[in-house]
Motif scaffolding. Structure first.
Motif, PDB file in Angstrom:
ATOM      1  N   TYR A   3       0.511  -1.094   0.126  1.00  0.00           N
ATOM      2  CA  TYR A   3      -0.349  -0.248   0.101  1.00  0.00           C
ATOM      3  C   TYR A   3       0.553   1.066  -0.250  1.00  0.00           C
ATOM      4  N   LEU A   4       0.858   1.802  -1.165  1.00  0.00           N
ATOM      5  CA  LEU A   4       2.019   3.024  -1.208  1.00  0.00           C
ATOM      6  C   LEU A   4       0.424   4.192  -1.028  1.00  0.00           C
ATOM      7  N   LYS A   5       0.712   4.416   0.848  1.00  0.00           N
ATOM      8  CA  LYS A   5       0.055   5.283   1.792  1.00  0.00           C
ATOM      9  C   LYS A   5       1.016   6.722   0.818  1.00  0.00           C
ATOM     10  N   THR A   6      -0.792   7.676   0.897  1.00  0.00           N
ATOM     11  CA  THR A   6      -0.053   8.593   0.202  1.00  0.00           C
ATOM     12  C   THR A   6      -1.401  10.263   1.169  1.00  0.00           C
ATOM     13  N   ILE A  34     -12.735   8.994  -1.007  1.00  0.00           N
ATOM     14  CA  ILE A  34     -12.313   8.075  -1.806  1.00  0.00           C
ATOM     15  C   ILE A  34     -11.309   7.104  -0.936  1.00  0.00           C
ATOM     16  N   ILE A  35     -10.126   7.979  -0.523  1.00  0.00           N
ATOM     17  CA  ILE A  35      -9.367   7.543   0.735  1.00  0.00           C
ATOM     18  C   ILE A  35     -10.276   6.404   1.349  1.00  0.00           C
ATOM     19  N   SER A  36     -11.206   6.900   2.365  1.00  0.00           N
ATOM     20  CA  SER A  36     -11.837   6.923   3.686  1.00  0.00           C
ATOM     21  C   SER A  36     -12.461   5.602   2.629  1.00  0.00           C
ATOM     22  N   GLU A  37     -12.902   5.678   1.807  1.00  0.00           N
ATOM     23  CA  GLU A  37     -13.894   4.327   1.209  1.00  0.00           C
ATOM     24  C   GLU A  37     -13.299   3.426   1.036  1.00  0.00           C
ATOM     25  N   ARG A  38     -11.282   3.770   1.036  1.00  0.00           N
ATOM     26  CA  ARG A  38     -10.433   2.522   0.106  1.00  0.00           C
ATOM     27  C   ARG A  38     -10.041   1.935   1.372  1.00  0.00           C
ATOM     28  N   GLU A  39      -9.825   2.853   2.394  1.00  0.00           N
ATOM     29  CA  GLU A  39      -8.293   3.059   3.168  1.00  0.00           C
ATOM     30  C   GLU A  39      -8.350   0.844   4.358  1.00  0.00           C
ATOM     31  N   THR A  40      -9.686   0.818   3.997  1.00  0.00           N
ATOM     32  CA  THR A  40      -9.776  -0.465   5.352  1.00  0.00           C
ATOM     33  C   THR A  40      -8.655  -1.752   4.569  1.00  0.00           C
ATOM     34  N   VAL A  41      -9.407  -1.846   2.759  1.00  0.00           N
ATOM     35  CA  VAL A  41      -9.549  -2.359   2.188  1.00  0.00           C
ATOM     36  C   VAL A  41      -7.488  -2.210   2.017  1.00  0.00           C
ATOM     37  N   ASN A  43      -5.337  -1.326   3.785  1.00  0.00           N
ATOM     38  CA  ASN A  43      -4.384  -1.170   5.218  1.00  0.00           C
ATOM     39  C   ASN A  43      -4.204  -3.222   5.070  1.00  0.00           C
ATOM     40  N   ARG A  44      -5.163  -4.222   4.575  1.00  0.00           N
ATOM     41  CA  ARG A  44      -4.374  -5.232   4.576  1.00  0.00           C
ATOM     42  C   ARG A  44      -3.507  -5.468   3.804  1.00  0.00           C
ATOM     43  N   ALA A  45      -2.898  -4.289   3.290  1.00  0.00           N
ATOM     44  CA  ALA A  45      -2.015  -4.522   2.430  1.00  0.00           C
ATOM     45  C   ALA A  45      -0.909  -5.028   3.632  1.00  0.00           C
ATOM     46  N   SER A  46       0.954  -6.466   2.735  1.00  0.00           N
ATOM     47  CA  SER A  46       1.396  -7.374   3.841  1.00  0.00           C
ATOM     48  C   SER A  46       2.796  -5.795   3.682  1.00  0.00           C
ATOM     49  N   TYR A  47       2.126  -4.724   3.098  1.00  0.00           N
ATOM     50  CA  TYR A  47       3.133  -3.326   3.476  1.00  0.00           C
ATOM     51  C   TYR A  47       2.843  -2.427   3.280  1.00  0.00           C
TER      52      TYR A  47
END
Length: 72
Positions: A3-6, A34-41, A43-47
């Motif tokens: 997850y390339l968090k920005t 968009i960020i709020s809607e997708r954040e849960t998914v 954050n499941r990233a391995s890194y």
């Protein structure tokens, strides 16, 4: 997976000069939604790699370090 968090400000800065980005055509609050809607998914990233104010090279180096660190 990575997850390339920005944050919203960084996204706006990056896409403000790009055409053909329909999800970002209305920048006021839309990116935050968009960020709020997708954040849960996401954050499941391995890194998770924070990319705020980082160059593509810096992001790449962070990813390589993570791969090397966890491959031992």
């Amino acid at each position: 997976s990575f997850y390339l968090k920005t944050n919203e400000a960084s996204i706006i800065k990056r896409v403000s000069t790009q055409l053909g980005r329909p999800l970002f055509s209305n920048k006021n609050g839309h990116i935050s939604s968009i960020i709020s809607e997708r954040e849960t998914v996401y954050n499941r990233a391995s890194y998770i790699v924070n990319t705020n104010d980082k160059s593509p090279e810096d992001v790449m180096n962070s990813i390589v370090k993570l791969i090397l660190w966890y491959s031992f």
